[in-house]
Design a protein around this motif. Structure first.
Motif, PDB file in Angstrom:
ATOM      1  N   GLU A   1     -37.699   3.156  28.072  1.00  0.00           N
ATOM      2  CA  GLU A   1     -38.505   1.517  28.268  1.00  0.00           C
ATOM      3  C   GLU A   1     -37.929   1.564  29.413  1.00  0.00           C
ATOM      4  O   GLU A   1     -39.189   0.719  30.513  1.00  0.00           O
ATOM      5  N   ASN A   2     -36.815   0.920  29.639  1.00  0.00           N
ATOM      6  CA  ASN A   2     -36.006   0.656  31.086  1.00  0.00           C
ATOM      7  C   ASN A   2     -35.117   1.322  31.387  1.00  0.00           C
ATOM      8  O   ASN A   2     -34.878   2.367  31.353  1.00  0.00           O
ATOM      9  N   ASN A   3     -34.191   1.173  32.735  1.00  0.00           N
ATOM     10  CA  ASN A   3     -33.238   1.772  33.698  1.00  0.00           C
ATOM     11  C   ASN A   3     -32.240   2.344  32.732  1.00  0.00           C
ATOM     12  O   ASN A   3     -31.805   2.760  32.551  1.00  0.00           O
TER      13      ASN A   3
ATOM     14  N   PHE B   1     -42.380   6.318  38.657  1.00  0.00           N
ATOM     15  CA  PHE B   1     -42.767   5.061  39.513  1.00  0.00           C
ATOM     16  C   PHE B   1     -42.246   3.675  39.098  1.00  0.00           C
ATOM     17  O   PHE B   1     -41.512   2.360  38.993  1.00  0.00           O
TER      18      PHE B   1
ATOM     19  N   LEU C   1     -40.692   3.376  36.205  1.00  0.00           N
ATOM     20  CA  LEU C   1     -38.886   3.219  35.967  1.00  0.00           C
ATOM     21  C   LEU C   1     -37.945   3.507  37.162  1.00  0.00           C
ATOM     22  O   LEU C   1     -37.309   3.679  37.528  1.00  0.00           O
TER      23      LEU C   1
ATOM     24  N   THR D   1     -38.464   1.344  40.371  1.00  0.00           N
ATOM     25  CA  THR D   1     -38.072  -0.037  40.202  1.00  0.00           C
ATOM     26  C   THR D   1     -36.887   0.394  40.404  1.00  0.00           C
ATOM     27  O   THR D   1     -36.512   0.898  39.235  1.00  0.00           O
TER      28      THR D   1
ATOM     29  N   GLU E   1     -33.851  -2.486  39.015  1.00  0.00           N
ATOM     30  CA  GLU E   1     -33.547  -3.224  38.060  1.00  0.00           C
ATOM     31  C   GLU E   1     -32.111  -3.649  37.712  1.00  0.00           C
ATOM     32  O   GLU E   1     -31.177  -2.349  38.207  1.00  0.00           O
TER      33      GLU E   1
ATOM     34  N   SER F   1     -42.700   2.763  29.283  1.00  0.00           N
ATOM     35  CA  SER F   1     -42.274   1.095  30.288  1.00  0.00           C
ATOM     36  C   SER F   1     -43.158   0.386  29.754  1.00  0.00           C
ATOM     37  O   SER F   1     -43.212  -1.062  29.892  1.00  0.00           O
TER      38      SER F   1
ATOM     39  N   GLY G   1     -43.355  -3.357  27.082  1.00  0.00           N
ATOM     40  CA  GLY G   1     -42.211  -4.526  27.648  1.00  0.00           C
ATOM     41  C   GLY G   1     -44.091  -5.156  27.758  1.00  0.00           C
ATOM     42  O   GLY G   1     -43.416  -6.589  27.180  1.00  0.00           O
ATOM     43  N   LEU G   2     -44.898  -4.969  27.979  1.00  0.00           N
ATOM     44  CA  LEU G   2     -46.147  -5.863  29.104  1.00  0.00           C
ATOM     45  C   LEU G   2     -46.705  -5.742  26.907  1.00  0.00           C
ATOM     46  O   LEU G   2     -47.180  -7.689  26.823  1.00  0.00           O
TER      47      LEU G   2
ATOM     48  N   ASP H   1     -44.866  -8.359  25.319  1.00  0.00           N
ATOM     49  CA  ASP H   1     -45.237  -9.894  26.049  1.00  0.00           C
ATOM     50  C   ASP H   1     -47.074 -10.168  25.615  1.00  0.00           C
ATOM     51  O   ASP H   1     -46.813 -11.705  25.119  1.00  0.00           O
TER      52      ASP H   1
ATOM     53  N   ASP I   1     -52.583   0.243  37.368  1.00  0.00           N
ATOM     54  CA  ASP I   1     -51.974  -0.633  36.722  1.00  0.00           C
ATOM     55  C   ASP I   1     -53.025  -1.085  35.034  1.00  0.00           C
ATOM     56  O   ASP I   1     -53.564  -0.624  34.454  1.00  0.00           O
ATOM     57  N   ILE I   2     -52.428  -0.653  33.739  1.00  0.00           N
ATOM     58  CA  ILE I   2     -52.329  -1.183  32.529  1.00  0.00           C
ATOM     59  C   ILE I   2     -51.938  -2.829  32.664  1.00  0.00           C
ATOM     60  O   ILE I   2     -50.562  -3.740  32.742  1.00  0.00           O
TER      61      ILE I   2
ATOM     62  N   ARG J   1     -52.397  -7.317  32.351  1.00  0.00           N
ATOM     63  CA  ARG J   1     -52.055  -7.861  30.487  1.00  0.00           C
ATOM     64  C   ARG J   1     -53.262  -7.486  30.265  1.00  0.00           C
ATOM     65  O   ARG J   1     -53.700  -8.172  28.589  1.00  0.00           O
TER      66      ARG J   1
ATOM     67  N   ALA K   1     -33.964  -9.355  37.395  1.00  0.00           N
ATOM     68  CA  ALA K   1     -35.187  -8.769  38.354  1.00  0.00           C
ATOM     69  C   ALA K   1     -35.573  -7.640  38.940  1.00  0.00           C
ATOM     70  O   ALA K   1     -34.790  -6.841  38.212  1.00  0.00           O
TER      71      ALA K   1
ATOM     72  N   ALA L   1     -37.681  -4.746  41.554  1.00  0.00           N
ATOM     73  CA  ALA L   1     -38.670  -4.207  43.021  1.00  0.00           C
ATOM     74  C   ALA L   1     -38.522  -3.081  43.173  1.00  0.00           C
ATOM     75  O   ALA L   1     -38.010  -2.000  42.869  1.00  0.00           O
TER      76      ALA L   1
ATOM     77  N   GLY M   1     -41.134  -7.433  30.909  1.00  0.00           N
ATOM     78  CA  GLY M   1     -41.569  -6.496  30.597  1.00  0.00           C
ATOM     79  C   GLY M   1     -42.930  -6.029  31.156  1.00  0.00           C
ATOM     80  O   GLY M   1     -42.848  -5.126  31.293  1.00  0.00           O
TER      81      GLY M   1
ATOM     82  N   ARG N   1     -44.626  -4.589  34.070  1.00  0.00           N
ATOM     83  CA  ARG N   1     -44.275  -3.511  35.211  1.00  0.00           C
ATOM     84  C   ARG N   1     -45.449  -3.339  36.328  1.00  0.00           C
ATOM     85  O   ARG N   1     -44.749  -3.090  37.144  1.00  0.00           O
TER      86      ARG N   1
END
Lengths: 396, 223, 305, 145
Positions: free
Chosen positions: A136-138, A168, A170, A173, A175, A269, A272-273, A276, A357-358, A360, B33, B35, B60, B62
């Motif tokens: 899901e993240n780095n 892209f 992840l 991007t 972080e 990834s 996360g959204l 939210d 983009d997915i 919100r 953050a 980027a 969340g 991205r």
């Protein structure tokens, strides 16, 4: 040490810490910066390994297979068409029970040609006998590089692992990522030991053919051992938490699912959204939940049934479509629930294709649809393409 | 969440700046953050964008930024009609220009001039890194120093630190800085007081990294 | 020590396989492995020698050996070599050797072979050439000679078998400036085993292209296999040659050598007529075959000095 | 590279096993198994067999070298000198290459079922003279290339 890294750089750090002995490298966007980072590590001496500059993805995986057959820990990485180009080798790797770890930078498939992220590449190869896990993240990407070897090389499993990292979103991007020390990594991951390798005292034949008389046994044990990976993942994550202080939740990552009326299932990834938006809905008194699938092979049957048993409606949001059917994840989730005797109104949301983009808004819309389904409104089983405007469906 | 959109041409270092800012926030200011750049088949010289997102909680979402508190143009020629649509309410455009502008939504900075004075040729990206702490409390000039040291090759540190200091002094002296600070702070969900307490520890961590963490500029090259 | 009938090891490393009686490919694999000795690690793609050698639980390779994806012989060799080197775990006399057929080498495996040579990986690649896809039942490959009937180049009213000339694989390999490349035939076994021995003792990528007649696919009695493998050389339709790259010669282009340069070739007609695959070829076809042979020899004699 | 295994390895001698001595859970957990593991003979393929006249044999070893199956072995005396060659009839397929390459000649291809079965020689012909268009023999099993 804390660093500000891209997903690819973070994954490369994880690979470095795993001390692979052979790396076969071939570039493809958005995977390229992984093999670049590893090349730099070899150059600066922080990674000691044989680094093969191969001429194709087919060779990248084939060379990894050959190296694994000598008992070497091996790594390769790919993406998209590259993954498909090496597809036939996937079954050699898994059938030969070679615990290769491969990073796949999830990317769209041609045509139309597209370099951006979606998950059609790995999901279209779900049936090739590999363990498949999605980051899901780095930080999770880096940690999975290490955990993947621990799972793959466990003698109860002995299967290759494909670690999927969203292109892209992840891979490129940046972080903040905690990079473990080599000592910590060594405490977690011992050197690879196996009997599934060439032996100069007692020579072996590897990867032979087995006809109808014997073939079923190989397939049966391949299946059994892939299923056994679930328990091994839990053990590996427990040890990981002990050594590194970061805990992972196993096959799936359930968020607010216990009392949820409706749950959106997703992977990678995009989770996360989704969380939210679930938070927004919770603030409005609506009981929304998010279930992030981490491992899609082995299929997280028990975890899915546990997390979704009490939801009145289930949706699957995925960056994939099996044309003429449904999204691959949706089909798998439904089958899993059906086997557990769970039948719920459901919907399949297809989004993020080709790097779209997915938004919100789109995720809010998906939850709204699930809320309605949970209330008994609307048709179940629909495949909804996010971002296709009403009225566009029938236009030619 | 405080968001930044960076406009530049491929090769001008916008993504490096976006990354430095993210590193400043994440490694030094104790915030979260992200980027990331936009990618496409375009090569060096083509218009490109990069993004920085800063928040006090894990981020969340991205997806690309469509409206930002700060929209930064490294190249004046890239500004097109409708540019204001990218500005969040109360947002500010930072523009590399020698001209005097009277639009209150635009802060003109002679970034080419400031960077050329130090480097001998105009490389405007880090000038804007120096401008940002003069306009928002989310990151300080010390955070920016740490971000540069964590992201750029060590041989570039000294000159770029001089550039950001010059830019910071220049923008802080302007009248606009005081007024924008309130607006931008409103944009930012960043809890500045919580952030400050962690800063010193994070800074020394980041300073360590300049020895081994030599970053590089990816921009649009990797297609 | 020169390998010959007296000195070669008694051990057999390719034994109990299910290849057809009189298989030239089996002879090439068997003899190469005897020259390379017990510490050879062999990789074979899909093809006759893997299909007939690796039928669990009948495993005919006595040394370490494995099957590779069809296109991946050289790729797997590279991986094996890198894996052994990374671990420092192999005996001094290890040879990482691949055995692939003409299709597996000159068609689907050519890219991987080119990659391995480009990296100069320390592997020996042996192509056993039976001039068609024999494992799938005799289909044309790019090493099928002109005029040969296969199931995909059938003989009929309009055509007499394969319409293309044999791809010059040896030239392609040599053009990489590989340290060592050679052609051979199982009909001249001493020449072949000497070349394997030579290749064994050279560092870097080595390549041997060995003619290996197939009684079934070519249509001749199995007992004649060695005869046919000699005759293809004696008629000039195949040649015995070596190439040494810059690594060995110290010259930029390397050096070619013809190991046999007969003043006069045996007539091609008896060679062709003893094989079923050429049975439909008429005088014009034979003339074409002869002309292509003569052009090839002129080229070799003139440019290789 | 180390010189391990140079002394400790057993010389490879192909031997026929009595079937498979391990359970599926032991062999099917990887595709890695003992090299040179032979469970079936090839003798049934043969319709003619080579018979070597040891009296006339000059020990030139052509048959030994050219046998595609390696089924002709050297017989050595106590000093290790080669004194004869013998055929392993378990694995000889009767291809006839040995007889053809024998310069003496002292190898006769003898009908495997001489006197037993008059149809035997017909089988031999089928094996030996298959044309390219004919159906493939046993070697095609194993499917796709």
């Amino acid at each position: 040490m804390r660093k500000f890294l891209s997903g690819n750089e973070a994954f490369a750090e994880g690979v470095r810490l795993a001390r692979p002995q052979v790396i076969s490298a071939y570039p493809i966007t958005p995977q390229t910066t992984v093999v670049e980072a590893l090349a730099s590590m070899v150059e600066d001496g922080s990674l000691a390994c044989e680094y093969l500059h191969v001429e194709s993805e087919h060779t990248a995986l084939s060379a990894a297979i050959g190296a694994s057959a000598t008992g070497a820990r091996t790594f390769t990485a790919t993406s998209s068409q590259g993954l498909l180009y090496m597809a036939e080798c996937l079954t050699y790797a898994s059938g030969g029970r070679f615990p290769i770890v491969m990073m796949n930078a999830n990317r769209a498939l041609a045509l139309p040609w597209n370099i951006y992220g979606d998950q059609r590449d790995s999901l279209s190869l779900l049936d090739h006998g590999w363990i498949q896990v999605y980051a899901e993240n780095n930080q999770e990407a880096l940690d999975l590089a290490l955990m993947a070897y621990a799972v793959a090389e466990d003698p109860r499993v002995s299967l290759p692992v494909m670690v999927n990292v969203d292109g892209f979103a992840l891979t490129h991007t940046y972080e903040s990522v905690e990079v473990p020390t080599a000592d910590e990594a060594d405490a977690f991951l011992p050197p690879y030991r196996t009997a599934n390798k060439f032996d100069f005292e007692n020579p072996v034949n590897i990867g032979y053919s087995a006809g109808p008389d014997f073939n079923r046994y190989y397939q049966y044990w391949h299946h059994r051992d892939l299923l056994a990976a679930e328990a091994v993942v839990e053990e590996v994550e427990a040890l990981f938490a002990e050594v590194f202080g970061r805990a992972y939740p196993g096959m799936v990552d359930a968020y607010l699912c216990e009392d949820a009326d409706f749950v959106l299932v997703t992977l990678g990834s995009a989770a996360g959204l989704a969380r939210d938006v679930a938070d927004e809905l919770r603030a409005q008194g609506k009981r929304a939940g998010v279930l992030r699938i981490r491992y899609l092979r082995p299929m997280p049957d028990a975890a899915l049934a546990r997390a979704l048993a009490d939801a009145a409606a289930v949706g699957v949001l995925e960056q994939d479509i099996s044309f003429g059917g449904t999204g691959t994840v949706y089909a798998n989730v439904l089958a899993s629930l059906a086997r557990a005797g769970i039948a719920r109104p459901s919907a399949n949301f297809i989004g993020g294709l080709g790097g779209d983009d997915i938004s919100r808004e789109a995720v809010r819309g998906a939850f709204a649809r699930l809320e309605a389904l949970a209330a008994g409104e609307g048709a179940s089983g629909e495949v909804v393409f996010l971002g296709i405007e009403e009225g566009e469906e029938d236009q030619r | 969440m405080l968001e930044f959109i960076w406009h530049a041409r491929g090769g001008q270092g916008a993504f490096t700046a976006a990354r430095c800012l993210g590193a400043a926030a994440a490694l030094s200011a104790g915030a979260y953050a992200l980027a990331f750049p936009t990618f496409g088949p375009e090569r060096r010289g083509a218009p490109m964008r990069a993004f920085t997102k800063i928040d006090t909680a894990p981020i969340g979402d991205r997806s690309a930024v469509h409206r930002a508190a700060f929209v930064i143009y490294l190249d004046e020629t890239l500004v097109e009609d409708g540019w204001e649509d990218e500005l969040a309410p109360g947002g500010l455009m930072l523009l590399n220009t020698k001209r005097a502008l009277d639009d209150p939504r635009i802060l003109g900075i002679d970034a080419d001039g400031i960077s050329a004075a130090v480097l001998g040729r105009p490389i405007p990206n880090t000038v804007f890194l120096g401008a940002i702490p003069a306009l928002t409390a989310a990151v300080t000039i010390e955070d920016i120093h740490a971000g540069i040291c964590a992201t750029m090759p060590s041989k570039l540190h000294e000159k770029n630190l001089r550039i950001v200091d010059a830019a910071f002094a220049e923008v802080a002296s302007r009248e606009i800085a005081a007024t924008r600070d309130l607006v931008a702070a409103e944009q930012a969900a960043t809890d500045v007081t919580a952030v400050l307490s962690e800063k010193d520890a994070m800074f020394s961590l980041a300073a360590e990294m300049l020895v081994e963490g030599e970053g590089r500029d990816f921009d649009v090259r990797d297609c | 020590m020169t390998v010959n009938a007296r000195t070669i090891t008694d051990e057999e490393f390719f034994y109990g396989h299910k290849a057809c009686p009189g298989c030239g490919g089996a002879l090439a694999v068997r003899q190469a492995l005897k020259v390379l000795g017990p510490h050879a690690v062999a990789a074979l793609p899909a093809g006759c020698m893997s299909a007939t050698g690796f039928n669990f639980p009948q495993l005919a390779f006595g040394n370490n050996a494995m099957i590779t994806p069809f296109a991946a012989t050289a790729a797997v060799l590279s991986g094996i070599e890198a894996g052994l080197r990374a671990q420092g775990a192999a005996p001094e006399d290890v040879t990482v050797v691949g055995f692939a057929g003409d299709g597996g080498t000159a068609d689907i495996g050519l890219q991987a072979l080119s990659g391995a040579i480009d990296r100069n990986d320390d592997v020996l690649y042996i192509c056993y050439d039976n001039e068609a896809y024999m494992n799938t039942g005799i289909q044309k490959s790019s090493l099928t000679p002109f005029g040969a009937s296969t199931t995909t180049t059938p003989t009929g009213k309009r055509e007499h078998g394969c319409l293309t000339q044999k791809k010059s694989l040896f030239d392609i390999v040599a053009a990489h400036r590989i340290p060592y490349a050679a052609t051979a035939s199982v009909g001249y076994l001493n020449d072949f085993t000497k070349k394997v021995e030579r290749a064994r003792d050279i560092k870097g990528t080595r390549f041997i292209h060995v003619m290996a007649p197939c009684p079934v696919g070519w249509g001749f009695p199995s007992a004649d296999m060695v005869d046919v493998a000699k005759e293809v050389v004696d008629t000039g339709l195949w040649y015995l040659a070596e190439y040494e790259g810059p690594a060995l010669t110290g010259t930029p282009g390397g050096a070619f050598r013809l190991n046999r340069d007969p003043k006069q070739f045996k007539p091609i007609e008896p060679y062709l007529r003893r094989q079923g695959r050429f049975s439909a070829d008429d005088g014009a076809d034979l003339a074409l075959i002869e002309r292509a042979r003569d052009e090839r020899w002129s080229y070799m004699r003139e440019t290789w000095g | 590279m180390s010189a391990i295994a140079s002394q400790s390895r057993r010389p490879f001698t192909p031997t026929l096993r009595e079937g498979l001595a391990v359970r599926p859970s032991q062999f099917a957990r990887s595709t890695c198994f003992e090299a040179g593991h032979l469970t079936s003979v090839n003798a049934g393929w043969r319709s003619v067999r080579p018979v070597i006249d040891a009296e006339q044999c000059t020990l030139c070893l052509n048959c030994y070298m050219y046998c595609p199956d390696g089924t002709i072995a050297k017989v050595r005396d106590d000093e290790g000198a080669c004194v004869a060659v013998v055929v392993d009839y378990d694995f000889c397929k009767g291809c006839g290459v040995c007889a053809k390459v024998c310069p003496v000649p002292c190898i006769a291809m003898v009908d495997e079922h001489a006197g037993e079965n008059e149809g035997a020689s017909e089988t031999a012909e089928t094996l030996d003279e298959t044309s390219p268009s004919a159906e493939m023999g046993p070697a095609t099993e194993g499917g796709a290339a």
